[in-house]
Design a protein around this motif. Structure first.
Motif, PDB file in Angstrom:
ATOM      1  N   ASN A 137       1.270  -0.988   0.082  1.00 42.03           N
ATOM      2  CA  ASN A 137      -0.408  -0.187   0.314  1.00 42.03           C
ATOM      3  C   ASN A 137       0.305   1.415   0.546  1.00 42.03           C
ATOM      4  O   ASN A 137       0.132   1.956   0.445  1.00 42.03           O
ATOM      5  N   VAL A 138       2.221   1.245  -0.239  1.00 33.35           N
ATOM      6  CA  VAL A 138       2.814   2.111   0.139  1.00 33.35           C
ATOM      7  C   VAL A 138       2.806   2.695  -1.531  1.00 33.35           C
ATOM      8  O   VAL A 138       2.471   2.463  -2.822  1.00 33.35           O
ATOM      9  N   THR A 139       3.115   4.218  -1.293  1.00 32.33           N
ATOM     10  CA  THR A 139       3.515   4.369  -2.671  1.00 32.33           C
ATOM     11  C   THR A 139       4.838   4.521  -3.179  1.00 32.33           C
ATOM     12  O   THR A 139       4.176   3.628  -5.019  1.00 32.33           O
ATOM     13  N   SER A 164       1.506 -12.195  -2.182  1.00 27.46           N
ATOM     14  CA  SER A 164       2.412 -12.493  -3.512  1.00 27.46           C
ATOM     15  C   SER A 164       1.311 -13.187  -4.601  1.00 27.46           C
ATOM     16  O   SER A 164       0.276 -13.107  -4.375  1.00 27.46           O
ATOM     17  N   THR A 165       2.044 -14.025  -5.491  1.00 24.79           N
ATOM     18  CA  THR A 165       1.161 -15.049  -6.053  1.00 24.79           C
ATOM     19  C   THR A 165       1.547 -16.622  -6.103  1.00 24.79           C
ATOM     20  O   THR A 165       2.946 -16.905  -5.916  1.00 24.79           O
ATOM     21  N   ARG A 205      -2.533  -7.959  -6.801  1.00 21.21           N
ATOM     22  CA  ARG A 205      -2.214  -8.488  -8.318  1.00 21.21           C
ATOM     23  C   ARG A 205      -1.711  -7.214  -8.378  1.00 21.21           C
ATOM     24  O   ARG A 205      -0.449  -7.961  -9.725  1.00 21.21           O
ATOM     25  N   ARG A 206      -1.385  -6.443  -8.402  1.00 16.16           N
ATOM     26  CA  ARG A 206      -0.386  -5.698  -8.922  1.00 16.16           C
ATOM     27  C   ARG A 206       1.701  -5.508  -8.208  1.00 16.16           C
ATOM     28  O   ARG A 206       2.305  -4.609  -8.505  1.00 16.16           O
ATOM     29  N   PHE A 207       1.324  -6.206  -6.902  1.00 18.40           N
ATOM     30  CA  PHE A 207       2.443  -5.822  -6.447  1.00 18.40           C
ATOM     31  C   PHE A 207       3.259  -6.463  -6.732  1.00 18.40           C
ATOM     32  O   PHE A 207       2.861  -7.888  -7.245  1.00 18.40           O
ATOM     33  N   PRO A 208       5.048  -6.613  -6.925  1.00 18.86           N
ATOM     34  CA  PRO A 208       5.496  -7.080  -7.567  1.00 18.86           C
ATOM     35  C   PRO A 208       6.092  -8.984  -7.060  1.00 18.86           C
ATOM     36  O   PRO A 208       5.463  -9.193  -5.785  1.00 18.86           O
TER      37      PRO A 208
END
Length: 243
Positions: A137-139, A164-165, A205-208
């Protein structure tokens, strides 16, 4: 060029993200445990127990728990005798945590409203830095990792628990369907807030992925970084050391 970052599946101006995230967590603060139960089927409690066992807090240590407003990680570390500072960018989350601590009779915790990217603490202040389900959630994630490295003492340890995934064939598809369809509906049912829960799923889903995030931890200056996947990587414990 405009600095854009992800907010769920949207790409927005970086200057907007902190305010939007703050609004999301203001909305869900009172239902935070229900939110985590809905997103993980209640398994977040076991993941957090395992996470704290990896941190191994010890009496006399100074530990900074970032994005820990409601106290879930700090409460688990409290019995160790470590001096714990709980920081969060959202005052409503901190209020929930302080009230929970009061009801549990837990004293000695320090509560601080802080931005993970620009912590106000002096360099080399803490023996350990923890962050659970907050870094996505960090920019600017890399900036937060850099500041984590800064505030740790030499020999200090970094621990991050984050979604994660999953790499398990089939399970990924099942969880995707559950999370994208059921979790927002549960958010509507339990907290009358479908959109906040939708953002939280999209932010995962957008996190590395695990390998990419490990590389970011290394880039911040940490050594001996490690990834411990759970459920095939649906959740992972990342760690590293400052030397």
């Amino acid at each position: 060029m405009t600095d854009t970052v992800s907010f769920g599946y949207q790409d927005i101006d970086a200057s907007e993200k902190a305010g939007r995230v703050r609004a999301v967590f203001s909305n869900v603060a009172a239902k935070y445990d229900l939110m985590n139960d809905a997103m993980s089927g209640g398994m977040h409690r076991l993941w957090k127990d395992r996470f704290v066992r990896r941190v191994k807090p010890r009496a006399g240590e100074l530990i900074l728990d970032v994005a820990g407003g409601t106290g879930d990680i700090a409460f688990r570390m409290h019995a160790s005798g470590a001096a714990i500072t709980v920081s969060d960018i959202n005052p409503q989350m901190l209020e929930v945590g302080m009230e929970r601590a009061r009801k549990k009779g837990l004293e000695g915790l320090i509560w601080a409203e802080e931005n993970a990217e620009t912590l106000s603490f002096p360099s080399a202040s803490f023996d350990a830095y923890t962050i659970a389900f907050g870094i996505r959630n960090v920019t600017h994630v890399q900036q937060a990792l850099n500041d984590a490295h800064r505030v740790l003492k030499r020999g200090g340890r970094f621990f991050c628990l984050e979604f994660s995934t999953t790499l398990w064939p089939g399970f990924s598809d099942v969880y995707d369907r559950y999370s994208h369809t059921m979790v927002p509906k549960l958010g509507k049912l339990l907290a009358n807030d479908e959109e906040s829960y939708r953002y939280l799923i999209e932010s995962i889903r957008r996190f590395p992925d695990m390998a990419t995030f490990k590389g970011m931890i290394d880039k911040a200056g940490f050594v001996q970084s490690n990834v411990e996947p759970m459920l095939g990587g649906l959740v992972a414990i990342h760690s590293g050391w400052k030397i």
